[in-house]
Motif scaffolding. Sequence first.
Motif, PDB file in Angstrom:
ATOM      1  N   MET A  64      33.977  45.152  13.443  1.00 26.31           N
ATOM      2  CA  MET A  64      32.555  44.896  13.378  1.00 26.31           C
ATOM      3  C   MET A  64      32.229  43.596  14.097  1.00 26.31           C
ATOM      4  O   MET A  64      32.997  42.654  14.024  1.00 26.31           O
ATOM      5  CB  MET A  64      32.115  44.774  11.930  1.00 26.31           C
ATOM      6  N   ALA A  65      31.133  43.549  14.739  1.00 27.93           N
ATOM      7  CA  ALA A  65      30.731  42.336  15.442  1.00 27.93           C
ATOM      8  C   ALA A  65      30.277  41.293  14.449  1.00 27.93           C
ATOM      9  O   ALA A  65      29.464  41.547  13.588  1.00 27.93           O
ATOM     10  CB  ALA A  65      29.619  42.653  16.434  1.00 27.93           C
ATOM     11  N   ALA A  66      30.870  40.140  14.548  1.00 26.69           N
ATOM     12  CA  ALA A  66      30.484  39.035  13.678  1.00 26.69           C
ATOM     13  C   ALA A  66      29.242  38.369  14.251  1.00 26.69           C
ATOM     14  O   ALA A  66      28.810  38.672  15.360  1.00 26.69           O
ATOM     15  CB  ALA A  66      31.645  38.041  13.581  1.00 26.69           C
ATOM     16  N   ALA A  67      28.692  37.430  13.509  1.00 25.83           N
ATOM     17  CA  ALA A  67      27.505  36.711  13.966  1.00 25.83           C
ATOM     18  C   ALA A  67      27.796  35.965  15.266  1.00 25.83           C
ATOM     19  O   ALA A  67      26.895  35.636  16.017  1.00 25.83           O
ATOM     20  CB  ALA A  67      27.035  35.745  12.879  1.00 25.83           C
ATOM     21  N   THR A  68      29.076  35.713  15.542  1.00 24.57           N
ATOM     22  CA  THR A  68      29.469  35.009  16.755  1.00 24.57           C
ATOM     23  C   THR A  68      29.441  35.909  17.982  1.00 24.57           C
ATOM     24  O   THR A  68      29.564  35.426  19.094  1.00 24.57           O
ATOM     25  CB  THR A  68      30.904  34.489  16.600  1.00 24.57           C
ATOM     26  N   GLY A  69      29.354  37.205  17.776  1.00 29.30           N
ATOM     27  CA  GLY A  69      29.428  38.152  18.883  1.00 29.30           C
ATOM     28  C   GLY A  69      30.820  38.711  19.084  1.00 29.30           C
ATOM     29  O   GLY A  69      31.011  39.635  19.846  1.00 29.30           O
ATOM     30  N   PHE A  70      31.833  38.138  18.414  1.00 24.07           N
ATOM     31  CA  PHE A  70      33.186  38.672  18.478  1.00 24.07           C
ATOM     32  C   PHE A  70      33.257  39.915  17.611  1.00 24.07           C
ATOM     33  O   PHE A  70      32.529  40.047  16.640  1.00 24.07           O
ATOM     34  CB  PHE A  70      34.211  37.657  17.962  1.00 24.07           C
ATOM     35  N   GLY A  71      34.175  40.818  17.932  1.00 26.75           N
ATOM     36  CA  GLY A  71      34.323  42.027  17.124  1.00 26.75           C
ATOM     37  C   GLY A  71      35.772  42.276  16.760  1.00 26.75           C
ATOM     38  O   GLY A  71      36.682  41.731  17.369  1.00 26.75           O
ATOM     39  N   ASN A  72      35.983  43.097  15.744  1.00 26.36           N
ATOM     40  CA  ASN A  72      37.328  43.543  15.393  1.00 26.36           C
ATOM     41  C   ASN A  72      37.338  45.037  15.066  1.00 26.36           C
ATOM     42  O   ASN A  72      38.156  45.504  14.298  1.00 26.36           O
ATOM     43  CB  ASN A  72      37.930  42.715  14.247  1.00 26.36           C
ATOM     44  N   ASP A  73      36.421  45.764  15.685  1.00 29.96           N
ATOM     45  CA  ASP A  73      36.373  47.202  15.466  1.00 29.96           C
ATOM     46  C   ASP A  73      37.383  47.899  16.380  1.00 29.96           C
ATOM     47  O   ASP A  73      37.787  47.362  17.401  1.00 29.96           O
ATOM     48  CB  ASP A  73      34.960  47.747  15.678  1.00 29.96           C
ATOM     49  N   LEU A  74      37.805  49.084  15.988  1.00 30.33           N
ATOM     50  CA  LEU A  74      38.793  49.854  16.735  1.00 30.33           C
ATOM     51  C   LEU A  74      38.307  51.291  16.847  1.00 30.33           C
ATOM     52  O   LEU A  74      37.875  51.887  15.857  1.00 30.33           O
ATOM     53  CB  LEU A  74      40.150  49.803  16.013  1.00 30.33           C
ATOM     54  N   HIS A  75      38.368  51.830  18.057  1.00 28.93           N
ATOM     55  CA  HIS A  75      37.933  53.205  18.305  1.00 28.93           C
ATOM     56  C   HIS A  75      39.010  53.928  19.111  1.00 28.93           C
ATOM     57  O   HIS A  75      39.724  53.318  19.894  1.00 28.93           O
ATOM     58  CB  HIS A  75      36.611  53.223  19.086  1.00 28.93           C
ATOM     59  N   ALA A  76      39.112  55.233  18.923  1.00 27.69           N
ATOM     60  CA  ALA A  76      40.053  56.055  19.680  1.00 27.69           C
ATOM     61  C   ALA A  76      39.265  57.118  20.439  1.00 27.69           C
ATOM     62  O   ALA A  76      38.332  57.712  19.898  1.00 27.69           O
ATOM     63  CB  ALA A  76      41.050  56.722  18.735  1.00 27.69           C
ATOM     64  N   TYR A  77      39.652  57.349  21.693  1.00 28.55           N
ATOM     65  CA  TYR A  77      39.012  58.368  22.512  1.00 28.55           C
ATOM     66  C   TYR A  77      39.958  59.546  22.680  1.00 28.55           C
ATOM     67  O   TYR A  77      41.098  59.393  23.138  1.00 28.55           O
ATOM     68  CB  TYR A  77      38.638  57.797  23.883  1.00 28.55           C
ATOM     69  N   ASP A  78      39.516  60.726  22.292  1.00 26.75           N
ATOM     70  CA  ASP A  78      40.277  61.960  22.458  1.00 26.75           C
ATOM     71  C   ASP A  78      39.896  62.544  23.816  1.00 26.75           C
ATOM     72  O   ASP A  78      38.774  63.034  24.003  1.00 26.75           O
ATOM     73  CB  ASP A  78      39.944  62.947  21.327  1.00 26.75           C
ATOM     74  N   ILE A  79      40.818  62.481  24.759  1.00 27.45           N
ATOM     75  CA  ILE A  79      40.525  62.914  26.126  1.00 27.45           C
ATOM     76  C   ILE A  79      40.218  64.403  26.182  1.00 27.45           C
ATOM     77  O   ILE A  79      39.282  64.831  26.858  1.00 27.45           O
ATOM     78  CB  ILE A  79      41.701  62.554  27.059  1.00 27.45           C
ATOM     79  N   PRO A  99      42.481  44.326   9.106  1.00 28.92           N
ATOM     80  CA  PRO A  99      42.353  44.183  10.560  1.00 28.92           C
ATOM     81  C   PRO A  99      42.411  42.706  10.962  1.00 28.92           C
ATOM     82  O   PRO A  99      42.095  41.833  10.155  1.00 28.92           O
ATOM     83  CB  PRO A  99      40.964  44.753  10.867  1.00 28.92           C
ATOM     84  N   PRO A 100      42.818  42.420  12.191  1.00 29.58           N
ATOM     85  CA  PRO A 100      42.837  41.025  12.621  1.00 29.58           C
ATOM     86  C   PRO A 100      41.428  40.445  12.635  1.00 29.58           C
ATOM     87  O   PRO A 100      40.450  41.196  12.728  1.00 29.58           O
ATOM     88  CB  PRO A 100      43.415  41.090  14.036  1.00 29.58           C
ATOM     89  N   PRO A 101      41.333  39.122  12.554  1.00 27.43           N
ATOM     90  CA  PRO A 101      40.012  38.501  12.649  1.00 27.43           C
ATOM     91  C   PRO A 101      39.338  38.862  13.981  1.00 27.43           C
ATOM     92  O   PRO A 101      40.010  39.167  14.967  1.00 27.43           O
ATOM     93  CB  PRO A 101      40.317  37.003  12.590  1.00 27.43           C
ATOM     94  N   ALA A 102      38.024  38.816  13.998  1.00 27.34           N
ATOM     95  CA  ALA A 102      37.249  39.135  15.208  1.00 27.34           C
ATOM     96  C   ALA A 102      37.687  38.244  16.362  1.00 27.34           C
ATOM     97  O   ALA A 102      38.000  37.067  16.170  1.00 27.34           O
ATOM     98  CB  ALA A 102      35.764  38.958  14.915  1.00 27.34           C
ATOM     99  N   ARG A 103      37.698  38.826  17.575  1.00 25.18           N
ATOM    100  CA  ARG A 103      38.158  38.091  18.753  1.00 25.18           C
ATOM    101  C   ARG A 103      37.718  38.800  20.027  1.00 25.18           C
ATOM    102  O   ARG A 103      37.243  39.922  19.997  1.00 25.18           O
ATOM    103  CB  ARG A 103      39.676  37.953  18.737  1.00 25.18           C
ATOM    104  N   THR A 104      37.951  38.144  21.140  1.00 20.26           N
ATOM    105  CA  THR A 104      37.720  38.704  22.468  1.00 20.26           C
ATOM    106  C   THR A 104      38.859  38.240  23.371  1.00 20.26           C
ATOM    107  O   THR A 104      39.592  37.323  23.023  1.00 20.26           O
ATOM    108  CB  THR A 104      36.348  38.259  23.018  1.00 20.26           C
TER     109      THR A 104
END
Length: 149
Positions: free
Chosen positions: A1-16, A32-37
């Motif tokens: 999820m995007a934190a107030a800082t604009g960093f995120g720690n969300d994870l998505h998978a794409y099924d080709i 999950p790891p802390p939000a980062r870029t």
Amino acid sequence: MAAATGFGNDLHAYDIAQQTWTDLSTPIAGEPPPARTRMGVAVLDAMLFVFGGFGLCTAPDCTDGSAALNDLHGYDLVQGVWTDMSPPGFKPPARQGAVAAAYEGSLYVFGGQGRQPAQRRRLSVLTCPIDMDAISFLFSMARWDDVRA
């Protein structure tokens, strides 16, 4: 999820094959790891590794609340579990924008931007034996090393 800082720690998978996205942001287990870029990411067998990046920092030397990081996290792509995988002992210097690659049981991290200019030419390798019978990483035996030219 995007934190107030604009960093995120969300994870998505794409099924080709299905051409669909799946939100994996709520793990089955683990934190999950802390939000980062600008982190280094690589996949080895069924484990997605996330190293460093630039994100929220609570250490006493963080004057503005964010800094380059040197933590290591793993997401088990089969079990849906996050694990903090930073082994004890030596760790590569904190950096953002590093490139990560996995090959034959080792995770390689190169370059990036850190506090010292020499980090731009630094190669670190995490060697981690794999128990192929259990198909698991033996993190109690993992260690980081610096590879110097």
